[in-house]
Design a protein around this motif. Sequence first.
Motif, PDB file in Angstrom:
ATOM      1  N   ALA A  28       0.823  -1.214   0.000  1.00 37.97           N
ATOM      2  CA  ALA A  28       0.000   0.000   0.000  1.00 37.97           C
ATOM      3  C   ALA A  28       0.858   1.264   0.000  1.00 37.97           C
ATOM      4  N   LEU A  29       1.945   1.264   0.783  1.00 38.32           N
ATOM      5  CA  LEU A  29       2.763   2.472   0.925  1.00 38.32           C
ATOM      6  C   LEU A  29       3.573   2.792  -0.327  1.00 38.32           C
ATOM      7  N   VAL A  84       6.934  -5.441  -1.076  1.00 43.83           N
ATOM      8  CA  VAL A  84       7.685  -4.409  -1.798  1.00 43.83           C
ATOM      9  C   VAL A  84       7.683  -4.699  -3.292  1.00 43.83           C
ATOM     10  N   VAL A  85       7.948  -5.956  -3.660  1.00 45.75           N
ATOM     11  CA  VAL A  85       8.015  -6.316  -5.082  1.00 45.75           C
ATOM     12  C   VAL A  85       6.648  -6.176  -5.741  1.00 45.75           C
ATOM     13  N   LEU A  96       2.228   3.748  -5.365  1.00 45.08           N
ATOM     14  CA  LEU A  96       2.325   4.914  -6.245  1.00 45.08           C
ATOM     15  C   LEU A  96       3.752   5.109  -6.750  1.00 45.08           C
ATOM     16  N   GLY A  97       4.731   4.830  -5.891  1.00 41.70           N
ATOM     17  CA  GLY A  97       6.119   4.898  -6.331  1.00 41.70           C
ATOM     18  C   GLY A  97       6.435   3.864  -7.395  1.00 41.70           C
ATOM     19  N   GLY A  98       5.793   2.691  -7.313  1.00 42.39           N
ATOM     20  CA  GLY A  98       5.988   1.675  -8.335  1.00 42.39           C
ATOM     21  C   GLY A  98       5.531   2.155  -9.700  1.00 42.39           C
ATOM     22  N   GLY A 104      -4.646  -1.651  -1.903  1.00 40.66           N
ATOM     23  CA  GLY A 104      -4.149  -0.959  -0.732  1.00 40.66           C
ATOM     24  C   GLY A 104      -5.243  -0.512   0.210  1.00 40.66           C
ATOM     25  N   VAL A 105      -6.281   0.132  -0.334  1.00 39.96           N
ATOM     26  CA  VAL A 105      -7.347   0.684   0.499  1.00 39.96           C
ATOM     27  C   VAL A 105      -8.444  -0.336   0.761  1.00 39.96           C
TER      28      VAL A 105
END
Length: 433
Positions: free
Chosen positions: A84-85, A140-141, A88-90, A383-384
Amino acid sequence: MRTTTKHRATHPATTTAGDATETPTAGASRPAYRDGNVLRWLGAYTASTLGDSVYYLALSWAAVRGGSPAQAGLVMSVSAVPRALLMLGGGVLADRFGPRRVVVVSDAVRALVVLGLAAVLFVASPGLWMLAAVALVFGVVDALFMPAVGALPPRIAPRDQLTRVQGLRGLGYRAGLVLGAPLGGLAVALGGPAAAFGAAGLLFALSLPLLLGLRLRPLPTDDASARERPGALGDLRDGLRYLRRHRVLGPLMVVIALSDLGFVGPLNVGLAVLADTRGWGASGIGWVLAGFGVGAGATSLLLTVRGRVPRAGAVMAWTLVLGAASIGALAYVPRLPAAVAVAVSIGLLAGLSGSLCGSLVQTHCDPAYLGRVTSVSSFFSLGVAPLTFPLTGAAIGLWGPGPVFSASCAICALGGLYALGVPALRRAELPGT
Protein backbone atom coordinates in the motif's frame (compact mmCIF):
# COMPACT_ATOMS: atom_id res chain seq x y z
CA MET A 1 -19.86 9.17 -29.85
CA ARG A 2 -16.13 8.71 -29.48
CA THR A 3 -14.45 10.52 -26.62
CA THR A 4 -11.63 12.79 -27.75
CA THR A 5 -10.24 13.83 -24.40
CA LYS A 6 -7.01 11.88 -24.52
CA HIS A 7 -4.26 14.24 -23.33
CA ARG A 8 -0.67 14.19 -24.49
CA ALA A 9 2.12 14.00 -21.93
CA THR A 10 3.90 17.21 -21.05
CA HIS A 11 7.12 15.25 -20.81
CA PRO A 12 6.81 12.08 -22.93
CA ALA A 13 8.68 9.18 -21.42
CA THR A 14 11.76 8.21 -23.30
CA THR A 15 12.25 4.64 -24.40
CA THR A 16 14.92 3.10 -22.23
CA ALA A 17 17.54 0.73 -23.55
CA GLY A 18 15.86 -2.12 -21.77
CA ASP A 19 12.54 -1.46 -23.47
CA ALA A 20 13.61 -0.15 -26.87
CA THR A 21 13.24 -3.05 -29.26
CA GLU A 22 11.82 -3.06 -32.75
CA THR A 23 8.19 -2.16 -33.22
CA PRO A 24 6.07 -4.83 -34.88
CA THR A 25 4.41 -3.19 -37.84
CA ALA A 26 3.33 -6.13 -39.95
CA GLY A 27 0.04 -7.60 -38.91
CA ALA A 28 -0.73 -4.73 -36.52
CA SER A 29 -4.45 -5.44 -36.83
CA ARG A 30 -4.05 -9.17 -36.17
CA PRO A 31 -6.33 -10.31 -33.30
CA ALA A 32 -4.43 -10.35 -30.04
CA TYR A 33 -5.14 -14.05 -29.44
CA ARG A 34 -3.26 -14.83 -32.69
CA ASP A 35 -0.33 -12.52 -32.01
CA GLY A 36 2.73 -14.44 -30.87
CA ASN A 37 4.05 -11.40 -29.04
CA VAL A 38 0.86 -11.09 -26.98
CA LEU A 39 0.81 -14.84 -26.34
CA ARG A 40 4.37 -14.69 -24.97
CA TRP A 41 3.23 -11.93 -22.61
CA LEU A 42 0.17 -13.99 -21.66
CA GLY A 43 2.34 -17.01 -20.91
CA ALA A 44 4.61 -14.92 -18.69
CA TYR A 45 1.67 -13.33 -16.89
CA THR A 46 -0.06 -16.69 -16.34
CA ALA A 47 3.15 -18.29 -15.04
CA SER A 48 3.63 -15.37 -12.64
CA THR A 49 0.01 -15.59 -11.45
CA LEU A 50 0.37 -19.34 -10.93
CA GLY A 51 3.54 -18.69 -8.96
CA ASP A 52 1.68 -16.19 -6.78
CA SER A 53 -1.12 -18.68 -6.03
CA VAL A 54 1.31 -21.47 -5.15
CA TYR A 55 3.44 -19.11 -3.04
CA TYR A 56 0.52 -17.83 -0.95
CA LEU A 57 -0.78 -21.34 -0.34
CA ALA A 58 2.69 -22.47 0.74
CA LEU A 59 3.13 -19.40 2.94
CA SER A 60 -0.22 -19.88 4.70
CA TRP A 61 0.46 -23.60 5.27
CA ALA A 62 3.97 -23.02 6.60
CA ALA A 63 2.78 -20.16 8.84
CA VAL A 64 -0.08 -22.22 10.29
CA ARG A 65 2.22 -25.18 10.95
CA GLY A 66 4.89 -22.95 12.50
CA GLY A 67 2.86 -20.82 14.92
CA SER A 68 -0.50 -19.90 16.36
CA PRO A 69 -3.42 -18.77 14.17
CA ALA A 70 -2.82 -15.16 15.26
CA GLN A 71 0.86 -15.40 14.30
CA ALA A 72 -0.05 -16.98 10.97
CA GLY A 73 -2.48 -14.16 10.25
CA LEU A 74 0.22 -11.62 11.05
CA VAL A 75 2.66 -13.28 8.64
CA MET A 76 0.01 -13.30 5.90
CA SER A 77 -0.75 -9.61 6.40
CA VAL A 78 2.85 -8.33 6.50
CA SER A 79 3.04 -7.83 2.73
CA ALA A 80 -0.02 -5.53 2.66
CA VAL A 81 1.77 -2.61 4.36
CA PRO A 82 4.67 -2.03 1.91
CA ARG A 83 2.36 -2.82 -1.00
CA ALA A 84 0.00 0.00 0.00
CA LEU A 85 2.76 2.47 0.92
CA LEU A 86 4.90 1.95 -2.17
CA MET A 87 2.30 1.34 -4.89
CA LEU A 88 2.32 4.91 -6.25
CA GLY A 89 6.12 4.90 -6.33
CA GLY A 90 5.99 1.68 -8.33
CA GLY A 91 4.01 3.49 -11.01
CA VAL A 92 6.68 6.20 -11.21
CA LEU A 93 9.40 3.57 -11.70
CA ALA A 94 7.39 1.82 -14.43
CA ASP A 95 7.06 5.08 -16.38
CA ARG A 96 10.69 6.16 -15.83
CA PHE A 97 12.49 2.89 -16.58
CA GLY A 98 10.00 1.02 -18.76
CA PRO A 99 7.43 -1.51 -17.56
CA ARG A 100 9.14 -4.61 -18.93
CA ARG A 101 12.36 -3.87 -17.08
CA VAL A 102 10.44 -3.45 -13.80
CA VAL A 103 8.40 -6.63 -14.36
CA VAL A 104 11.52 -8.66 -15.21
CA VAL A 105 13.38 -7.43 -12.13
CA SER A 106 10.31 -8.09 -9.95
CA ASP A 107 9.87 -11.68 -11.13
CA ALA A 108 13.62 -12.32 -10.91
CA VAL A 109 13.67 -11.12 -7.29
CA ARG A 110 10.63 -13.24 -6.44
CA ALA A 111 12.18 -16.30 -8.06
CA LEU A 112 15.48 -15.90 -6.19
CA VAL A 113 13.87 -15.18 -2.82
CA VAL A 114 11.38 -18.04 -2.98
CA LEU A 115 13.91 -20.57 -4.29
CA GLY A 116 16.27 -19.49 -1.52
CA LEU A 117 13.53 -20.01 1.06
CA ALA A 118 12.79 -23.46 -0.39
CA ALA A 119 16.47 -24.41 -0.09
CA VAL A 120 16.57 -23.28 3.55
CA LEU A 121 13.38 -25.20 4.41
CA PHE A 122 14.81 -28.39 2.91
CA VAL A 123 17.65 -28.38 5.45
CA ALA A 124 16.31 -26.42 8.46
CA SER A 125 13.29 -24.97 10.23
CA PRO A 126 14.05 -21.24 10.45
CA GLY A 127 10.81 -20.18 12.11
CA LEU A 128 8.19 -17.56 11.41
CA TRP A 129 10.66 -14.68 11.27
CA MET A 130 11.98 -15.85 7.89
CA LEU A 131 8.47 -16.31 6.49
CA ALA A 132 7.62 -12.78 7.63
CA ALA A 133 10.79 -11.43 6.00
CA VAL A 134 9.92 -13.12 2.69
CA ALA A 135 6.36 -11.78 2.92
CA LEU A 136 7.76 -8.28 3.47
CA VAL A 137 9.95 -8.57 0.37
CA PHE A 138 6.94 -9.78 -1.62
CA GLY A 139 4.95 -6.74 -0.53
CA VAL A 140 7.68 -4.41 -1.80
CA VAL A 141 8.01 -6.32 -5.08
CA ASP A 142 4.22 -6.40 -5.59
CA ALA A 143 4.16 -2.61 -5.29
CA LEU A 144 6.57 -2.46 -8.24
CA PHE A 145 5.15 -5.34 -10.26
CA MET A 146 1.45 -4.42 -10.34
CA PRO A 147 1.68 -0.94 -11.92
CA ALA A 148 4.32 -2.18 -14.37
CA VAL A 149 2.31 -5.17 -15.55
CA GLY A 150 -0.65 -2.84 -16.08
CA ALA A 151 1.49 -0.47 -18.17
CA LEU A 152 2.90 -3.18 -20.44
CA PRO A 153 -0.04 -3.97 -22.82
CA PRO A 154 0.23 -0.78 -24.96
CA ARG A 155 3.89 -1.69 -25.55
CA ILE A 156 3.04 -5.13 -26.98
CA ALA A 157 -0.20 -4.64 -28.93
CA PRO A 158 -1.82 -1.94 -31.09
CA ARG A 159 -4.43 0.24 -29.45
CA ASP A 160 -7.37 -1.46 -31.18
CA GLN A 161 -6.39 -4.80 -29.61
CA LEU A 162 -6.05 -3.64 -26.00
CA THR A 163 -9.56 -4.77 -25.05
CA ARG A 164 -8.72 -8.27 -26.29
CA VAL A 165 -5.48 -8.14 -24.30
CA GLN A 166 -7.54 -7.20 -21.24
CA GLY A 167 -9.75 -10.25 -21.87
CA LEU A 168 -6.71 -12.50 -22.24
CA ARG A 169 -5.29 -11.09 -19.02
CA GLY A 170 -8.54 -11.99 -17.26
CA LEU A 171 -8.34 -15.54 -18.60
CA GLY A 172 -4.71 -15.84 -17.48
CA TYR A 173 -5.57 -14.53 -14.03
CA ARG A 174 -8.49 -16.96 -13.64
CA ALA A 175 -6.31 -19.85 -14.83
CA GLY A 176 -3.70 -18.92 -12.25
CA LEU A 177 -6.26 -18.90 -9.45
CA VAL A 178 -8.00 -22.11 -10.50
CA LEU A 179 -4.85 -24.14 -11.17
CA GLY A 180 -2.57 -22.59 -8.54
CA ALA A 181 -4.37 -23.92 -5.46
CA PRO A 182 -4.41 -27.62 -6.52
CA LEU A 183 -0.84 -27.35 -7.81
CA GLY A 184 0.32 -25.86 -4.53
CA GLY A 185 -1.64 -28.44 -2.54
CA LEU A 186 -0.07 -31.27 -4.53
CA ALA A 187 3.42 -29.85 -3.99
CA VAL A 188 2.78 -29.56 -0.23
CA ALA A 189 1.45 -33.12 -0.12
CA LEU A 190 4.51 -34.49 -1.95
CA GLY A 191 7.30 -32.47 -0.38
CA GLY A 192 5.93 -30.07 2.21
CA PRO A 193 6.14 -26.27 2.06
CA ALA A 194 9.70 -26.44 0.73
CA ALA A 195 8.53 -28.22 -2.43
CA ALA A 196 5.67 -25.76 -2.88
CA PHE A 197 7.99 -22.75 -2.51
CA GLY A 198 10.34 -24.39 -5.01
CA ALA A 199 7.51 -24.83 -7.52
CA ALA A 200 6.49 -21.18 -7.07
CA GLY A 201 10.07 -20.03 -7.65
CA LEU A 202 10.33 -22.06 -10.85
CA LEU A 203 7.08 -20.55 -12.14
CA PHE A 204 8.40 -17.04 -11.50
CA ALA A 205 11.62 -18.00 -13.31
CA LEU A 206 9.61 -19.39 -16.24
CA SER A 207 8.17 -15.94 -16.91
CA LEU A 208 11.61 -14.37 -17.45
CA PRO A 209 12.59 -15.75 -20.90
CA LEU A 210 9.06 -15.05 -22.16
CA LEU A 211 9.26 -11.43 -21.00
CA LEU A 212 12.72 -10.96 -22.44
CA GLY A 213 11.47 -12.29 -25.79
CA LEU A 214 8.81 -9.59 -26.16
CA ARG A 215 9.01 -7.08 -29.01
CA LEU A 216 8.00 -3.73 -27.57
CA ARG A 217 6.39 -0.74 -29.22
CA PRO A 218 8.47 2.29 -28.11
CA LEU A 219 6.78 5.45 -26.90
CA PRO A 220 7.21 8.75 -28.79
CA THR A 221 10.60 10.15 -27.84
CA ASP A 222 11.34 13.82 -27.21
CA ASP A 223 14.97 14.23 -26.21
CA ALA A 224 14.59 17.89 -25.24
CA SER A 225 11.73 17.26 -22.84
CA ALA A 226 13.41 14.11 -21.54
CA ARG A 227 16.37 16.22 -20.37
CA GLU A 228 13.96 18.47 -18.49
CA ARG A 229 12.09 15.71 -16.67
CA PRO A 230 11.60 16.29 -12.93
CA GLY A 231 12.73 13.89 -10.24
CA ALA A 232 10.71 10.94 -9.00
CA LEU A 233 8.53 13.08 -6.72
CA GLY A 234 7.94 15.52 -9.56
CA ASP A 235 6.98 12.60 -11.81
CA LEU A 236 4.42 11.49 -9.23
CA ARG A 237 2.94 14.98 -8.94
CA ASP A 238 2.87 15.26 -12.72
CA GLY A 239 1.01 11.95 -12.99
CA LEU A 240 -1.56 12.89 -10.36
CA ARG A 241 -2.07 16.26 -12.04
CA TYR A 242 -2.59 14.53 -15.41
CA LEU A 243 -5.10 12.16 -13.85
CA ARG A 244 -7.00 14.93 -12.07
CA ARG A 245 -7.40 16.96 -15.27
CA HIS A 246 -8.38 14.05 -17.53
CA ARG A 247 -12.12 14.12 -18.25
CA VAL A 248 -12.40 10.30 -18.49
CA LEU A 249 -9.65 8.89 -16.29
CA GLY A 250 -10.20 11.17 -13.29
CA PRO A 251 -13.86 10.18 -12.82
CA LEU A 252 -12.97 6.57 -13.68
CA MET A 253 -10.65 6.40 -10.65
CA VAL A 254 -13.60 7.42 -8.45
CA VAL A 255 -15.69 4.63 -10.00
CA ILE A 256 -12.93 2.06 -9.43
CA ALA A 257 -12.50 3.17 -5.81
CA LEU A 258 -16.24 2.92 -5.02
CA SER A 259 -16.67 -0.43 -6.77
CA ASP A 260 -13.69 -1.96 -4.96
CA LEU A 261 -14.78 -0.62 -1.58
CA GLY A 262 -18.22 -2.16 -2.07
CA PHE A 263 -17.11 -5.40 -3.68
CA VAL A 264 -14.01 -6.64 -1.86
CA GLY A 265 -15.36 -6.96 1.70
CA PRO A 266 -18.49 -9.05 0.98
CA LEU A 267 -16.73 -11.38 -1.45
CA ASN A 268 -13.90 -12.09 1.01
CA VAL A 269 -14.90 -11.79 4.67
CA GLY A 270 -18.67 -11.65 4.14
CA LEU A 271 -18.90 -14.79 2.06
CA ALA A 272 -17.23 -16.92 4.73
CA VAL A 273 -19.62 -15.62 7.39
CA LEU A 274 -22.61 -16.12 5.10
CA ALA A 275 -21.64 -19.71 4.33
CA ASP A 276 -21.25 -20.43 8.03
CA THR A 277 -24.64 -18.95 9.00
CA ARG A 278 -26.41 -20.75 6.12
CA GLY A 279 -24.74 -24.07 6.93
CA TRP A 280 -23.10 -24.37 3.51
CA GLY A 281 -19.66 -25.15 4.99
CA ALA A 282 -16.26 -24.71 3.37
CA SER A 283 -17.36 -26.61 0.27
CA GLY A 284 -20.19 -24.11 -0.13
CA ILE A 285 -17.68 -21.25 -0.22
CA GLY A 286 -15.82 -23.15 -2.92
CA TRP A 287 -18.97 -23.59 -5.00
CA VAL A 288 -19.92 -19.91 -4.72
CA LEU A 289 -16.41 -18.80 -5.65
CA ALA A 290 -16.41 -21.27 -8.54
CA GLY A 291 -19.66 -19.73 -9.78
CA PHE A 292 -18.12 -16.29 -9.62
CA GLY A 293 -15.05 -17.54 -11.47
CA VAL A 294 -17.16 -19.09 -14.23
CA GLY A 295 -19.01 -15.82 -14.76
CA ALA A 296 -15.86 -13.70 -14.74
CA GLY A 297 -14.10 -16.16 -17.06
CA ALA A 298 -16.99 -16.04 -19.52
CA THR A 299 -16.74 -12.25 -19.57
CA SER A 300 -13.00 -12.40 -20.26
CA LEU A 301 -13.59 -14.86 -23.08
CA LEU A 302 -16.27 -12.59 -24.57
CA LEU A 303 -13.90 -9.61 -24.59
CA THR A 304 -11.11 -11.73 -26.06
CA VAL A 305 -13.27 -12.85 -28.98
CA ARG A 306 -15.20 -9.62 -29.64
CA GLY A 307 -12.41 -7.16 -29.03
CA ARG A 308 -14.77 -4.25 -28.50
CA VAL A 309 -17.95 -3.38 -26.61
CA PRO A 310 -19.98 -0.49 -28.08
CA ARG A 311 -20.81 2.37 -25.70
CA ALA A 312 -18.23 1.01 -23.29
CA GLY A 313 -18.64 3.76 -20.69
CA ALA A 314 -22.40 3.33 -20.42
CA VAL A 315 -22.18 -0.47 -20.43
CA MET A 316 -19.54 -0.34 -17.70
CA ALA A 317 -21.77 1.88 -15.55
CA TRP A 318 -24.97 -0.16 -15.98
CA THR A 319 -23.25 -3.53 -15.42
CA LEU A 320 -21.73 -2.10 -12.26
CA VAL A 321 -25.19 -1.09 -11.00
CA LEU A 322 -26.70 -4.49 -11.89
CA GLY A 323 -23.71 -6.34 -10.43
CA ALA A 324 -24.15 -4.36 -7.22
CA ALA A 325 -27.76 -5.54 -7.03
CA SER A 326 -26.55 -9.15 -7.38
CA ILE A 327 -24.10 -8.63 -4.51
CA GLY A 328 -26.92 -7.41 -2.29
CA ALA A 329 -29.14 -10.33 -3.33
CA LEU A 330 -26.51 -12.87 -2.31
CA ALA A 331 -27.16 -12.22 1.39
CA TYR A 332 -30.86 -13.10 1.04
CA VAL A 333 -30.54 -16.37 -0.90
CA PRO A 334 -31.21 -19.29 1.48
CA ARG A 335 -30.08 -22.26 -0.66
CA LEU A 336 -26.66 -23.02 -2.06
CA PRO A 337 -27.66 -23.71 -5.72
CA ALA A 338 -29.42 -20.35 -5.90
CA ALA A 339 -26.38 -18.66 -4.30
CA VAL A 340 -24.13 -20.23 -6.95
CA ALA A 341 -26.43 -18.90 -9.69
CA VAL A 342 -26.29 -15.41 -8.15
CA ALA A 343 -22.49 -15.70 -7.94
CA VAL A 344 -22.37 -16.50 -11.67
CA SER A 345 -24.34 -13.32 -12.36
CA ILE A 346 -21.97 -11.34 -10.11
CA GLY A 347 -19.03 -12.74 -12.05
CA LEU A 348 -20.60 -11.88 -15.39
CA LEU A 349 -21.65 -8.34 -14.45
CA ALA A 350 -18.81 -7.33 -12.13
CA GLY A 351 -16.32 -9.08 -14.41
CA LEU A 352 -17.56 -7.09 -17.41
CA SER A 353 -17.59 -3.77 -15.57
CA GLY A 354 -14.11 -4.41 -14.15
CA SER A 355 -12.68 -5.45 -17.52
CA LEU A 356 -14.19 -2.40 -19.20
CA CYS A 357 -12.67 -0.18 -16.50
CA GLY A 358 -9.29 -1.70 -17.29
CA SER A 359 -9.79 -1.35 -21.04
CA LEU A 360 -10.81 2.30 -20.72
CA VAL A 361 -7.69 2.99 -18.66
CA GLN A 362 -5.50 1.26 -21.26
CA THR A 363 -7.00 3.05 -24.27
CA HIS A 364 -7.60 6.56 -22.89
CA CYS A 365 -4.34 7.02 -20.98
CA ASP A 366 -1.23 8.40 -22.62
CA PRO A 367 1.22 5.47 -22.41
CA ALA A 368 3.83 7.77 -20.86
CA TYR A 369 1.57 8.05 -17.78
CA LEU A 370 0.12 4.53 -17.73
CA GLY A 371 2.32 3.19 -14.94
CA ARG A 372 1.32 6.02 -12.61
CA VAL A 373 -2.37 5.83 -13.55
CA THR A 374 -2.36 2.04 -13.04
CA SER A 375 -0.68 2.50 -9.67
CA VAL A 376 -3.54 4.75 -8.53
CA SER A 377 -6.21 2.21 -9.50
CA SER A 378 -4.16 -0.61 -7.95
CA PHE A 379 -3.74 1.45 -4.79
CA PHE A 380 -7.51 1.52 -4.31
CA SER A 381 -7.94 -2.17 -5.23
CA LEU A 382 -5.05 -3.64 -3.26
CA GLY A 383 -4.15 -0.96 -0.73
CA VAL A 384 -7.35 0.68 0.50
CA ALA A 385 -10.06 -1.92 -0.13
CA PRO A 386 -8.44 -4.69 2.01
CA LEU A 387 -8.55 -2.30 4.97
CA THR A 388 -12.33 -2.81 4.94
CA PHE A 389 -11.97 -6.49 5.94
CA PRO A 390 -11.98 -5.88 9.73
CA LEU A 391 -14.76 -3.31 9.36
CA THR A 392 -16.86 -5.73 7.30
CA GLY A 393 -16.38 -8.52 9.83
CA ALA A 394 -17.25 -6.28 12.77
CA ALA A 395 -20.34 -4.89 11.00
CA ILE A 396 -21.63 -8.38 10.18
CA GLY A 397 -21.12 -9.37 13.80
CA LEU A 398 -23.26 -6.40 14.92
CA TRP A 399 -26.02 -6.34 12.30
CA GLY A 400 -25.80 -9.60 10.36
CA PRO A 401 -24.92 -10.19 6.68
CA GLY A 402 -28.09 -8.71 5.15
CA PRO A 403 -27.58 -5.02 6.08
CA VAL A 404 -23.84 -5.18 5.40
CA PHE A 405 -24.26 -6.73 1.94
CA SER A 406 -26.96 -4.14 1.21
CA ALA A 407 -24.63 -1.31 2.23
CA SER A 408 -21.90 -2.76 0.02
CA CYS A 409 -24.40 -3.01 -2.81
CA ALA A 410 -25.24 0.68 -2.36
CA ILE A 411 -21.55 1.69 -2.49
CA CYS A 412 -20.98 -0.29 -5.71
CA ALA A 413 -24.18 1.09 -7.26
CA LEU A 414 -23.08 4.62 -6.35
CA GLY A 415 -19.98 4.09 -8.49
CA GLY A 416 -22.12 3.10 -11.48
CA LEU A 417 -24.54 6.00 -10.99
CA TYR A 418 -21.63 8.42 -10.69
CA ALA A 419 -20.27 7.12 -14.02
CA LEU A 420 -23.66 7.68 -15.64
CA GLY A 421 -23.66 11.24 -14.31
CA VAL A 422 -20.31 12.16 -15.92
CA PRO A 423 -20.95 12.75 -19.65
CA ALA A 424 -17.36 12.20 -20.79
CA LEU A 425 -17.17 8.85 -18.99
CA ARG A 426 -20.69 7.75 -19.94
CA ARG A 427 -19.94 8.41 -23.62
CA ALA A 428 -16.44 6.91 -23.56
CA GLU A 429 -15.77 4.41 -26.34
CA LEU A 430 -13.15 1.77 -26.99
CA PRO A 431 -11.23 1.85 -30.28
CA GLY A 432 -12.60 -0.27 -33.10
CA THR A 433 -10.86 -3.49 -34.10
